[in-house]
Motif scaffolding. Sequence first.
Motif, PDB file in Angstrom:
ATOM      1  N   ILE A  86       0.858  -1.189   0.000  1.00  0.00           N
ATOM      2  CA  ILE A  86       0.000   0.000   0.000  1.00  0.00           C
ATOM      3  C   ILE A  86       0.897   1.244   0.000  1.00  0.00           C
ATOM      4  O   ILE A  86       1.894   1.286   0.706  1.00  0.00           O
ATOM      5  CB  ILE A  86      -0.892   0.052   1.270  1.00  0.00           C
ATOM      6  CG1 ILE A  86      -1.672  -1.264   1.436  1.00  0.00           C
ATOM      7  CG2 ILE A  86      -1.840   1.256   1.235  1.00  0.00           C
ATOM      8  CD1 ILE A  86      -2.420  -1.369   2.761  1.00  0.00           C
ATOM      9  N   THR A  87       0.533   2.219  -0.802  1.00  0.00           N
ATOM     10  CA  THR A  87       1.250   3.491  -0.754  1.00  0.00           C
ATOM     11  C   THR A  87       0.373   4.488  -0.013  1.00  0.00           C
ATOM     12  O   THR A  87      -0.763   4.735  -0.405  1.00  0.00           O
ATOM     13  CB  THR A  87       1.536   4.027  -2.175  1.00  0.00           C
ATOM     14  OG1 THR A  87       2.171   2.994  -2.922  1.00  0.00           O
ATOM     15  CG2 THR A  87       2.442   5.247  -2.130  1.00  0.00           C
ATOM     16  N   ARG A 107       3.355  11.171  -9.659  1.00  0.00           N
ATOM     17  CA  ARG A 107       3.976   9.846  -9.639  1.00  0.00           C
ATOM     18  C   ARG A 107       2.914   8.756  -9.487  1.00  0.00           C
ATOM     19  O   ARG A 107       2.943   7.734 -10.172  1.00  0.00           O
ATOM     20  CB  ARG A 107       4.957   9.800  -8.461  1.00  0.00           C
ATOM     21  CG  ARG A 107       5.601   8.477  -8.202  1.00  0.00           C
ATOM     22  CD  ARG A 107       6.683   8.653  -7.166  1.00  0.00           C
ATOM     23  NE  ARG A 107       7.726   9.523  -7.691  1.00  0.00           N
ATOM     24  CZ  ARG A 107       8.709   9.104  -8.473  1.00  0.00           C
ATOM     25  NH1 ARG A 107       8.813   7.830  -8.788  1.00  0.00           N
ATOM     26  NH2 ARG A 107       9.597   9.940  -8.922  1.00  0.00           N
ATOM     27  N   ILE A 108       1.969   8.971  -8.587  1.00  0.00           N
ATOM     28  CA  ILE A 108       0.902   7.982  -8.356  1.00  0.00           C
ATOM     29  C   ILE A 108       0.035   7.854  -9.618  1.00  0.00           C
ATOM     30  O   ILE A 108      -0.306   6.749 -10.051  1.00  0.00           O
ATOM     31  CB  ILE A 108       0.005   8.411  -7.162  1.00  0.00           C
ATOM     32  CG1 ILE A 108       0.822   8.516  -5.868  1.00  0.00           C
ATOM     33  CG2 ILE A 108      -1.183   7.466  -6.997  1.00  0.00           C
ATOM     34  CD1 ILE A 108       1.265   7.233  -5.261  1.00  0.00           C
ATOM     35  N   LYS A 112       0.404   4.265 -11.147  1.00  0.00           N
ATOM     36  CA  LYS A 112      -0.839   3.531 -10.844  1.00  0.00           C
ATOM     37  C   LYS A 112      -0.646   2.358  -9.884  1.00  0.00           C
ATOM     38  O   LYS A 112      -0.983   1.201 -10.222  1.00  0.00           O
ATOM     39  CB  LYS A 112      -1.467   3.015 -12.144  1.00  0.00           C
ATOM     40  CG  LYS A 112      -1.809   4.101 -13.139  1.00  0.00           C
ATOM     41  CD  LYS A 112      -2.505   3.487 -14.337  1.00  0.00           C
ATOM     42  CE  LYS A 112      -2.953   4.500 -15.356  1.00  0.00           C
ATOM     43  NZ  LYS A 112      -1.871   5.198 -16.052  1.00  0.00           N
ATOM     44  N   PRO A 113      -0.109   2.613  -8.701  1.00  0.00           N
ATOM     45  CA  PRO A 113      -0.056   1.498  -7.739  1.00  0.00           C
ATOM     46  C   PRO A 113      -1.483   1.076  -7.410  1.00  0.00           C
ATOM     47  O   PRO A 113      -2.418   1.872  -7.506  1.00  0.00           O
ATOM     48  CB  PRO A 113       0.632   2.106  -6.519  1.00  0.00           C
ATOM     49  CG  PRO A 113       0.620   3.568  -6.707  1.00  0.00           C
ATOM     50  CD  PRO A 113       0.338   3.870  -8.127  1.00  0.00           C
ATOM     51  N   GLY A 174      -4.303  -0.848 -13.693  1.00  0.00           N
ATOM     52  CA  GLY A 174      -3.735  -0.141 -14.819  1.00  0.00           C
ATOM     53  C   GLY A 174      -4.671   0.895 -15.424  1.00  0.00           C
ATOM     54  O   GLY A 174      -4.293   1.646 -16.300  1.00  0.00           O
ATOM     55  N   GLU A 175      -5.886   0.974 -14.933  1.00  0.00           N
ATOM     56  CA  GLU A 175      -6.846   1.915 -15.496  1.00  0.00           C
ATOM     57  C   GLU A 175      -6.589   3.311 -14.942  1.00  0.00           C
ATOM     58  O   GLU A 175      -5.860   4.099 -15.490  1.00  0.00           O
ATOM     59  CB  GLU A 175      -8.271   1.463 -15.141  1.00  0.00           C
ATOM     60  CG  GLU A 175      -8.721   0.246 -15.925  1.00  0.00           C
ATOM     61  CD  GLU A 175      -9.021   0.584 -17.375  1.00  0.00           C
ATOM     62  OE1 GLU A 175      -9.812   1.516 -17.599  1.00  0.00           O
ATOM     63  OE2 GLU A 175      -8.463  -0.060 -18.265  1.00  0.00           O
TER      64      GLU A 175
END
Length: 331
Positions: A86-87, A107-108, A112-113, A174-175
């Motif tokens: 988890i980020t 970055r997020i 896409k974490p 990935g969406e």
Amino acid sequence: MALVATVAVVGRTNAGKSTLVNALVGEKVSIVSPVEQTTRNTIRGIVADPRGQLVLLDTPGLHKAVGTLGTLLNRMARRSAAGADITCVVFDAAQEPQLEDIGWMQRIAKEKPEKVVFVLNKADKSPFFEKMFRDAWGEAVTGNGERNRPLWVGATHGEATKPSEASAEGTGNGERVEPLWVKSISTTEGGAKPVLDALFGFAEEGELLFDEDIVTDYPRKLAIADVIREKYLAHLHQELPHELGIIVKRVVDEGSRWKSEAEVLVNRPSQKPIVIGRAASTIKAVRKAAERELKEVFGVPVSLELWVNVEPNWMKNDRLLAEMGYLGGLV
Ligand SMILES: Nc1nc2c(ncn2[C@@H]2O[C@H](COP(=O)(O)OP(=O)(O)OP(=O)(O)O)[C@@H](O)[C@H]2O)c(=O)[nH]1
Ligand SMILES: [Mg+2]
């Protein structure tokens, strides 16, 4: 089996990451100060809860890198984010979004974490810029928020917004990332509860990663060095925080007490009298305050011996940086 997750706690310097980690763990595992760049190593804080276990990685705050140490700290923060389940991005929402906050959002949005929690921290403060942070995220996703244009010119201050409705849906694949937004008052244990619940919401069934009674696996020498540095930061405030390095040379366990020797490094001869103080008052006060805290942390009396040495450019010296644990190995 229990719910488990590793969590990278990231965000810009001074956002309150270490304060949040301590609140979640329920014990002080990471040093805190109002000075920027307090945390220099990735520190693991381990949360034990009836639901399971969270392993929190408290990272150095992302900032515009200056010199080798700055670059290393940024790298450390990014690397931990990449390795965790988890980020958790912490924002100081008592201030308008800054470039480093936008940097994390971008970055997020790009990487896409799968599981992301956005913490709007310092919710006890007013004004509170929730809407601006949400708007900034919208721009990061659509790509309209270019990095270098002046941000937030003419924006209204002090918008009060209702607590958001948390939604754990729409993660990853990935969406598009839908972070779970939560507010936190990290200076109190109860105030950070929404973050704890959000993190457990993302945790998955698995084996515990650490023994149940352990709160951190941060090496003892580095923990002692951190406490000494925190006391220096508290004592000297803005005077020389970035140019102070602590290396704990030895910790001798004598059973009922520990003896420890540490080197206090400064960059220039003119800084030496500052860290020593008039009639050694500063170094004595720091030593006393550190000894008090170390006794509490480790449960045994710790006597400290401190030496001050001038080491020009220690911040660029790989050998010394490695001795301080800044060259990785922990993550
Ligand atoms: N009022 C208020 N202050 C907070 C809160 N959380 C953190 N702080 C304060 O913010 C300052 C910075 O906290 P830290 O936890 O050291 O920040 P950090 O993000 O770890 O900073 P770096 O280690 O430099 O990256 C400290 O003075 C904290 O007491 C909060 O929820 N409310
Ligand atoms: Mg910190």
